[in-house]
Design an enzyme around this catalytic site. Sequence first.
Site, PDB file in Angstrom:
ATOM      1  N   CYS A  22       1.644   0.674  20.048  1.00  0.00           N
ATOM      2  CA  CYS A  22       0.296   0.994  19.603  1.00  0.00           C
ATOM      3  C   CYS A  22      -0.779   0.684  20.632  1.00  0.00           C
ATOM      4  CB  CYS A  22      -0.073   0.176  18.360  1.00  0.00           C
ATOM      5  SG  CYS A  22       0.975   0.450  16.958  1.00  0.00           S
ATOM      6  N   GLY A  48       1.082   4.917  22.842  1.00  0.00           N
ATOM      7  CA  GLY A  48       1.545   5.518  21.593  1.00  0.00           C
ATOM      8  C   GLY A  48       1.199   6.987  21.575  1.00  0.00           C
ATOM      9  N   ASN A 127      -2.180  -3.530  16.496  1.00  0.00           N
ATOM     10  CA  ASN A 127      -1.184  -3.401  17.555  1.00  0.00           C
ATOM     11  C   ASN A 127      -0.345  -4.669  17.528  1.00  0.00           C
ATOM     12  OD1 ASN A 127      -1.326  -3.716  21.183  1.00  0.00           O
ATOM     13  ND2 ASN A 127       0.317  -2.871  19.916  1.00  0.00           N
ATOM     14  N   GLY A 128       0.959  -4.487  17.365  1.00  0.00           N
ATOM     15  CA  GLY A 128       1.840  -5.644  17.301  1.00  0.00           C
ATOM     16  C   GLY A 128       2.866  -5.467  16.204  1.00  0.00           C
ATOM     17  N   TYR A 268       5.419  -2.941  32.627  1.00  0.00           N
ATOM     18  CA  TYR A 268       5.572  -1.529  32.279  1.00  0.00           C
ATOM     19  C   TYR A 268       4.500  -0.985  31.328  1.00  0.00           C
ATOM     20  CZ  TYR A 268       7.698   2.685  30.343  1.00  0.00           C
ATOM     21  OH  TYR A 268       7.931   3.964  29.932  1.00  0.00           O
TER      22      TYR A 268
END
Lengths: 491, 491, 491, 491
Positions: A22, A48, A127-128, A268
């Site tokens: 996300c 995402g 997000n998570g 990344y």
Amino acid sequence: MRAQLGTPFDAFDDGDKLKEECGVFGVIGVADAANFVALGLHALQHRGQEAGGIVSYDPVQGFNSARRFGYVRDNFTKADVMSTLPGELAIGHVRYSTAGSKGATAIRDVQPFFGEFSMGGAAIAHNGNLTNAAALRKELIERGSIFQSSSDSECIIHLMARSIQTNISERIKDALRRVEGAFSVVAMTRTKLIGVRDAHGVRPLVLGRVGDSGWALSSETCGLDIIGAEFVREIEPGEMVVIEGNKVLSTRPFTPAPSRFCIFEQVYFSRPDSILGGRSVYETRRQIGVELAKESPVDADLVCPVPDSGTPAAIGFSQESGIPYAMGIIRNQYMGRTFIEPTESIRNMGVRLKLNVNRALIKGKRVILVDDSVVRGTTSRKIKDMILEAGAAEVHFRIASPPTAWPCFYGVDTPERSKLLAATMTEDEMRDWIGVDSLKFISLDGLYRAAGVEAGRDPKAPKFCDACFSGEYPITPSDKIAEGFEMKAAE
Amino acid sequence: MRAQLGTPFDAFDDGDKLKEECGVFGVIGVADAANFVALGLHALQHRGQEAGGIVSYDPVQGFNSARRFGYVRDNFTKADVMSTLPGELAIGHVRYSTAGSKGATAIRDVQPFFGEFSMGGAAIAHNGNLTNAAALRKELIERGSIFQSSSDSECIIHLMARSIQTNISERIKDALRRVEGAFSVVAMTRTKLIGVRDAHGVRPLVLGRVGDSGWALSSETCGLDIIGAEFVREIEPGEMVVIEGNKVLSTRPFTPAPSRFCIFEQVYFSRPDSILGGRSVYETRRQIGVELAKESPVDADLVCPVPDSGTPAAIGFSQESGIPYAMGIIRNQYMGRTFIEPTESIRNMGVRLKLNVNRALIKGKRVILVDDSVVRGTTSRKIKDMILEAGAAEVHFRIASPPTAWPCFYGVDTPERSKLLAATMTEDEMRDWIGVDSLKFISLDGLYRAAGVEAGRDPKAPKFCDACFSGEYPITPSDKIAEGFEMKAAE
Amino acid sequence: MRAQLGTPFDAFDDGDKLKEECGVFGVIGVADAANFVALGLHALQHRGQEAGGIVSYDPVQGFNSARRFGYVRDNFTKADVMSTLPGELAIGHVRYSTAGSKGATAIRDVQPFFGEFSMGGAAIAHNGNLTNAAALRKELIERGSIFQSSSDSECIIHLMARSIQTNISERIKDALRRVEGAFSVVAMTRTKLIGVRDAHGVRPLVLGRVGDSGWALSSETCGLDIIGAEFVREIEPGEMVVIEGNKVLSTRPFTPAPSRFCIFEQVYFSRPDSILGGRSVYETRRQIGVELAKESPVDADLVCPVPDSGTPAAIGFSQESGIPYAMGIIRNQYMGRTFIEPTESIRNMGVRLKLNVNRALIKGKRVILVDDSVVRGTTSRKIKDMILEAGAAEVHFRIASPPTAWPCFYGVDTPERSKLLAATMTEDEMRDWIGVDSLKFISLDGLYRAAGVEAGRDPKAPKFCDACFSGEYPITPSDKIAEGFEMKAAE
Amino acid sequence: MRAQLGTPFDAFDDGDKLKEECGVFGVIGVADAANFVALGLHALQHRGQEAGGIVSYDPVQGFNSARRFGYVRDNFTKADVMSTLPGELAIGHVRYSTAGSKGATAIRDVQPFFGEFSMGGAAIAHNGNLTNAAALRKELIERGSIFQSSSDSECIIHLMARSIQTNISERIKDALRRVEGAFSVVAMTRTKLIGVRDAHGVRPLVLGRVGDSGWALSSETCGLDIIGAEFVREIEPGEMVVIEGNKVLSTRPFTPAPSRFCIFEQVYFSRPDSILGGRSVYETRRQIGVELAKESPVDADLVCPVPDSGTPAAIGFSQESGIPYAMGIIRNQYMGRTFIEPTESIRNMGVRLKLNVNRALIKGKRVILVDDSVVRGTTSRKIKDMILEAGAAEVHFRIASPPTAWPCFYGVDTPERSKLLAATMTEDEMRDWIGVDSLKFISLDGLYRAAGVEAGRDPKAPKFCDACFSGEYPITPSDKIAEGFEMKAAE
């Protein structure tokens, strides 16, 4: 003819990449806030690609939302969509579909989630990953909550609905104190933009200034750049900021905990032009290549990145080793990242069409390929096939991260442990299975050094969350343990 | 806040790029030929992003065609489209819209064009531009031909219809002998795949072997790679190949002429992994950077490409100069090339969202920016603004092509001459107008050397078409002269 | 030219029609139940044209749903939609948008609603209107329920979620005992199809047998006919049926109350081929025309229906009066009912394109126009204009219902009282305002007689709900009274 | 359960209806002419539901066109379509797909066709059928014309392109003198609106006045009504009108021939509110019912139309016989005409969903069903099944046209002769095959009388084209004869 249509490219699956799930973005205090959110989400699209959503608030038209499958650029650039999102306050979300359901009903799973409370509405984007969501969901349903999505993040809004606090910010605190896991949350009420990071600060979140009157919250600084916002600072682990008018109010609602930022964001996930810990992500990745060249040198003619994520490390490797950098593999620029689409068939098609070897360049050469990570190893094997088929004399893999041997439970999509190549093989076995002349991963210490921790990793108090490499999980994955996941035995 | 939304990015127009107008591809002798054509066109997408078309032939279902606006990947991957294109013989085309009309009716302009003759049907796809099309069109209409498109390429099919030859290959020869200009043509009848290049060989066309039974024709070798076809050879200037069953019949229908391959294919149009004249295009471009570093060195901290087209030359410049190569500008990978869309507003949006400076890297540095070309200069100016705003100490532009001072009439979209920066300014004036510390273009001789002509350009018999730089047009642009275009005065 | 484009047709609004808000349908015990539901909803399309939804259950794939704007025939006939709805148990809903929100987010308001409870999931579809929904909603939000729609019907599912009953049928009873108003509900669990009518039985609901193994519930019998199901009986006022396997279990969960079926279903809402109270709706409407001809005869040349809803009464009027029946106004069959679309502009367009006068027939004639009702009177006025413009000598309106002077709060969309023509004018004033030679409504007694109550209306115990004519509301509209609505003073 | 899903309704094919293939409309002299054309085509939708097209001309923007599959209301009401069609001159076409190809490429077959000539462009729309098109097409291809469609009407534009006349009106004359068959043509140049009917006047075409400044041409008067245009007169057989500014110039370009208007337009094709030969089509159809009741009386309880086309004749039958008229079969108003879609599967679905019997009305009754025609007889058989299954005591069919025993070659889609029920059976055999108590067709003389020819049909000089009933073809179908069609033997 060198290859049948369909082989060897058609199985380039995404098992060799971990996927961020996300990105979140919010803006307050500027006209047409939703347009800024759309731009910000576009800059965060790498976090995402499956779907995105925006909620805005306008005093006259109230809360409005739009949720769509597909890229931001294909949905949130259209007048008929954007005109439904008026107001000076908006938040948004892009997601990759891992946890939620798939297929016809999954639009319900696209965030932000919205809830109407007796004191007004609120929207929230996350997000998570919550590590106790399954238990919470069960409890909430028993008490009469009706879940509209299969997303665990929806727990937060139901916990808020049941809080006895009388203002929404306090209800958010109440709710987030009940959840466990890694989260960076962006939320909004009718007047406030709110940002929160979990106590360990696993996922990123930054604050920016938009002109003289506005503020933005973004997963990464590249989201600020695209709208011309000024990067102010990172939201700190365990911090909650409530922005209203020109004021940014900071509080610490959670029990303090050591900072454990996700080291894979450095390797990344984050964009190379984002800034993490005061440094360019690009520079950290280049430095990984430098460390890798020091740790695992090899005699060769060319250093080639596996595009595009291996590029900065390949540049660093070339600069440290003196071996010329070259574009030995060309990515078709009309594809997105390999892991865009959630269905197997499209994903396969995606990879088959994605890469081509620069044949005339590679022929007869000893080639060092630099990639960011190895997950299942299947992509590495196919890239090796491509390179050898084009006539390379030798193929050496250098990997810009340590062996990925453990799944992530904090918002990253990883295969189950048994599918991770490094969970079942030694480095030498992996080299033989992939079929290359040499294969070397950067050490965990080398990675920490590249990320700015000169002393390397302190096993007693590591500065990052590196569970995917070390198996040491800073937050207990309780739902997963309930499902049978076995933690690494204490040594 | 560093910049208002909308500036400085919102006017990044495409005036600084020349645009290739087309790519062509054909396959014979394999089942589901249209699928191969779709893959080939996908690999050639950089040659034309606005629209694409495929025609296939099947003995039972006859000729079928599908023409669509948008990317190959978005149209010619769908079962409902591809299932309408059966057969073992198919050709296709991707285009950028410059000559034809725009708007609601333009789908008529998407090639391949199809004609039904008394001896059967034929389809034809054309890369290049006919310099006497306006005159031909007028004549054909007066004689009773009805044009269905605004594309000049349609002349070819009408000339074929009026030929008195009794087989289609001969009719193609008849037609192509009447046209002037630059063209690489791929055509098909019910049983034959046909490829032709004009006498000067301005546009590329290559032949490939598909398995044991099939053949392919492609604008570039990258189109062969994607389907696993073997590169056999380039079609020669003035050559016509007629492929039927397992036989490739070669003839020379035109008056012989000196070879004048487009040098801008080397600089920019072709994909870096394609092979031209036996060499990797990437390698030629890297060599341009080497020559440029020799011709115009400068003291600096970083060499950065303007992504993505400046990358190979920047690598070469860094290698020759010893100044570190770095990714100072990051391209948002969810955009295509800037010049995708033909309408002004979307194009502007496209560029605003496309590039970001790696701020933490650039700050305080003396930066060399390597770009492939300067057309109007507007993009260069905005990139310079971006770099300076991020805190660069110095900005030096190095351009991998000579000043573009003349329009192309052979299948490339160029602004009219008065809009070309180099047509109205000296190099120093351009440097000041763009506002950089230095600006240097590679010399025409240097470019020829990088392209493998060690002796540099022979003014009596140049090996390439370099009209855009030299103003020397190998084929008289008769329609344009009729419209008032003034050729360069003989010296 | 007789008229400017845009007049006199462009303002044919729908103020002269009351609109039914919903139709419900459910099937159990047949393969591909959702296909049967789609057919049933298609037959019930006249009850709601804005949107439709279907939920199905399959033991392997669980609950699935699809909700779409537009006609059933345009959405629920497509393989890609229907294939997502497997199973032998399904319910569906068609709706007209009156209560819920409009615009971008309104798909959330399309039923059936679904909830997941600790003992499993359930879906529910509702025809009618809850008169205490606003109060309930407020209370539920205060207790922590999160509403996903703006539809009042969602209260039912939240009341179910909070029930302490341990099976879903009991939870439905609990929930429906808390709501006030008019409702016919179709619901489903993983194994049961459930149907309920409120204690007064205001809205219709019928039971049908599908083959040997299945059962269906439908708002009207025409929904049974389309799937070849056998009409078994009407669900009774206050009855709840729970169908599982081959058993239909009937209970009476509510306090008994006098039956007050909506008389407007007889006049207008139900389809003429449906059966109500053992009689064809067509026959009842024809009988209204007979009564009307007895009550209000007039000398004329032709009896013409206002198509299509006035047709049966016009036939009856012609048969009783001996004046020839004729199609004086032709409806364009490529339009749907006038009141299809919820936005003003489309609605206007709808009406302008809908009707044409049979000019050659009407010219010079004395015409009786039979329509079902007069609401705002605006349509009547325009139809009169059309007829006179075509040369009619006299125009007489005969209306197949009494003057509509009160709004409906039981699931019908009516303008507020001040906009109802009959609330502000006498019959003579209405005649003059519309501008016709005569205007007569059927009496309430006449209507009761036509509907089979030979004795006419018993003011002490009327057999039907006729609140829209009489102002006597069988169920107190408490939300509306809280908003300020004034009931008719007791006499 | 009375019937399995899928039977008996699922095979209601359209074999019992002949299908008109086209409607044409044109407007000159009013702003936004294309909007008027869209309205006119909407009123003519019954003449062709598969696709529609509009061409407009504006001095600044030139000729523009839009062609779409589907209903006018779904395509030519959208701003993004209509805004591309500016100007005060426009023509349009609706079509049913019979002659042209089907599937992916068929949009090329949608008219109007456009051609660019040396003296300017022209567009043309054609209702009817050319009986020598195959021969013409072959000849034109041999001479170098390239056909873009599979429509025979395209011959006209190629014949125009090859004419040596120097103005377009003369070229149209040239072209139409070369074609044989039935046609009503609407055409436009940059300044003129042109209408032509073939010498026999087989297909209708009328002229209307639009306000003070404009003119319209329409297949039927109902197209004039919808835009408020005044009906001026029919274009005469063999007449050509050229409208420019305020002048209507009439010429007679063809050899005079007896008028033979299609009698099936009276029976079925034209809309009941259109005016043909000074009379309402509705009135003619009602009169057919009167004649039918005189010719073939029968004792029964109810006269029911097969909706909707049998309605006027059923009204007439009821009025003449004194047997009450009733709506025994109800059509679902959310369907269009049965024959909308050209693919078999959708057509089947279409019919299954279309009709329902008014069961409570029909039970135990002796029913007369009035339909417009019998083609294959399959629909009649299924309607009979429906009526009997609902409990009718007797079923009598009365058909408002004579037996259809011959195919039409003049613009109507008919099955080949062997599939026409009346080509292979006597009236009694048909009655038995359909399975009804009686079956009677109106006589050809009766039909002529109803159509206003009091003396009935004059076999020496029939006033109408009645080839589908009589086998007497006023225009030799030469293409068909070349294919092997056998004309009726001379008696």
